[in-house]
Scaffold this active site. Structure first.
Site, PDB file in Angstrom:
ATOM      1  N   CYS A 123     124.876 -82.174   9.388  1.00  0.00           N
ATOM      2  CA  CYS A 123     125.114 -81.694   8.027  1.00  0.00           C
ATOM      3  C   CYS A 123     125.072 -82.902   7.100  1.00  0.00           C
ATOM      4  O   CYS A 123     124.907 -84.033   7.565  1.00  0.00           O
ATOM      5  CB  CYS A 123     126.460 -80.973   7.932  1.00  0.00           C
ATOM      6  SG  CYS A 123     126.599 -79.999   6.412  1.00  0.00           S
ATOM      7  N   LYS A 199     128.837 -69.094   9.522  1.00  0.00           N
ATOM      8  CA  LYS A 199     129.846 -69.969   8.923  1.00  0.00           C
ATOM      9  C   LYS A 199     130.204 -69.436   7.546  1.00  0.00           C
ATOM     10  O   LYS A 199     129.347 -69.345   6.659  1.00  0.00           O
ATOM     11  CB  LYS A 199     129.288 -71.385   8.814  1.00  0.00           C
ATOM     12  CG  LYS A 199     130.265 -72.369   8.206  1.00  0.00           C
ATOM     13  CD  LYS A 199     129.704 -73.770   8.264  1.00  0.00           C
ATOM     14  CE  LYS A 199     130.637 -74.767   7.616  1.00  0.00           C
ATOM     15  NZ  LYS A 199     130.066 -76.111   7.643  1.00  0.00           N
ATOM     16  N   LYS A 251     132.729 -69.162  12.713  1.00  0.00           N
ATOM     17  CA  LYS A 251     133.645 -70.129  12.112  1.00  0.00           C
ATOM     18  C   LYS A 251     134.068 -69.641  10.749  1.00  0.00           C
ATOM     19  O   LYS A 251     133.198 -69.261   9.961  1.00  0.00           O
ATOM     20  CB  LYS A 251     132.906 -71.461  11.985  1.00  0.00           C
ATOM     21  CG  LYS A 251     133.696 -72.565  11.354  1.00  0.00           C
ATOM     22  CD  LYS A 251     132.824 -73.767  11.170  1.00  0.00           C
ATOM     23  CE  LYS A 251     133.618 -74.776  10.373  1.00  0.00           C
ATOM     24  NZ  LYS A 251     132.828 -75.921  10.005  1.00  0.00           N
TER      25      LYS A 251
END
Ligand code: PBG
Length: 326
Positions: A123, A199, A251
């Site tokens: 990321c 996510k 997540k």
């Protein structure tokens, strides 16, 4: 079909002793299931406690080798590395430099404990000066397609440094395909991708952002998922699977067990769940206040992830569990 019911059927028969309960227990958690996230800071000399996450420290880069050896000796089998960069820029270019923090921390980890599974979070938010997970357009939005080629460069850099798995968490459309192609072109066709496929734009990441030094102005709602959406989460995961993901992830964890259970029915891939910083903080602070029994809460919450369908769990409790403290 038998229609047996009480008094023939008494479910309490199998609950009478711990040995009986153990025989019929459907779910268990072992160290083989746990991944320990760690924070590595290139700019500090002594471990820095994260005040919002009691018991969690930023590890000084210079101590990383010795910390990794002791984490491995404790019984942790896999780590997820997060870098705290002091070389941020608009694109996060430090992530694809061969002597950048990402490459250095992977190499140090693999050299210190070759059998410790080393997962590189892929990321940009810890490496950009604006704190977003990609490059910005002149209007200040995250540019999806320009970020993709950078993600591929970062993933190749991680693989070259020795990462066992790359785990893209930027939530760009097409990121799994771009990373798979990038890795394959450079001869890393055997490096697995653990997709942070589902996510959510969650308030449960609050303590992490302090830990990782990636507070940002604004939010990530234009790329991370709306916590109110369940069907979309299944689509995200199905797309990542088609693009070549080797693992899927949900997540945060505890508030999203419904997604985990539905995903379990949809995919045969290994499923990962991330018990995030906010979940950790809630348990730690409640335990410190005497409101909860930490050990029992941790065992119950991790067991619930497995029961709902997770194969693997990312948790900040992993090391304490390995040491037999929890
Ligand atoms: C970065 C990243 C985040 C987390 C893991 N990787 C934060 C975010 O998306 O803002 C959160 C982990 C946690 O809260 O424990 N993309």
């Amino acid at each position: 079909m038998s229609q047996s019911s009480f008094p023939t059927v008494r479910l309490r028969r199998l609950r009478q002793t711990e040995s009986l309960r153990a025989l019929v227990r459907e779910t268990s958690v072992t160290m083989d299931d746990l991944i320990y996230p760690i924070f590595v800071d290139e700019g500090i000399d002594t471990p820095a406690p994260v005040s919002s996450m009691p018991g969690v420290f930023r590890i000084p880069e210079r101590d990383l080798a010795s910390e990794i050896k002791s984490i491995y000796a404790d019984g942790v089998k896999a780590v997820m590395l997060f870098g705290i960069s002091h070389h941020k820029d608009a694109t996060g270019s430090d992530t694809w430099k061969k002597d950048g923090l990402l490459a250095r921390m992977i190499k140090t980890t693999k050299d210190a404990a070759p059998d410790l599974v080393t997962i590189a979070d892929a990321c940009f938010c810890e490496y950009t000066d604006h704190g977003h997970c990609g490059v910005l357009t002149p209007e200040g939005r995250v540019d999806n397609d320009r970020t993709l080629s950078n993600l591929a460069k970062q993933a190749v850099c991680a693989a070259r440094a020795g990462a066992d798995i790359v785990a893209p968490s930027a939530m760009m459309d097409g990121q799994i395909k771009a990373i798979r192609e990038g890795l394959d072109e450079e001869g890393f066709e055997m490096t697995p991708i653990m997709a942070y496929s589902t996510k959510f734009a969650s308030a449960f990441y609050g303590p992490f952002r302090a830990a990782a030094g990636c507070e940002l102005k604004g939010d990530r709602k234009a790329y991370q998922m709306d916590p109110m959406n369940g069907r979309e989460a299944l689509r995200e995961s199905a797309l990542d699977e088609e693009e070549g993901a080797d693992f899927l992830m949900v997540k945060p964890g505890m508030p999203y067990l419904d997604i985990l259970a539905k995903l379990r029915a949809q995919t045969q891939l290994p499923l990962v769940v991330y018990q995030v910083s906010g979940e950790y903080a809630m348990i730690k602070f409640a335990a410190a206040a005497g409101a909860l029994d930490e050990k029992r809460i941790v065992q119950e919450s991790l067991g619930a992830f497995k029961r709902a369908g997770a194969d693997l769990i990312l948790t900040y409790f992993a090391r304490a569990i390995a040491r037999g403290e929890l």
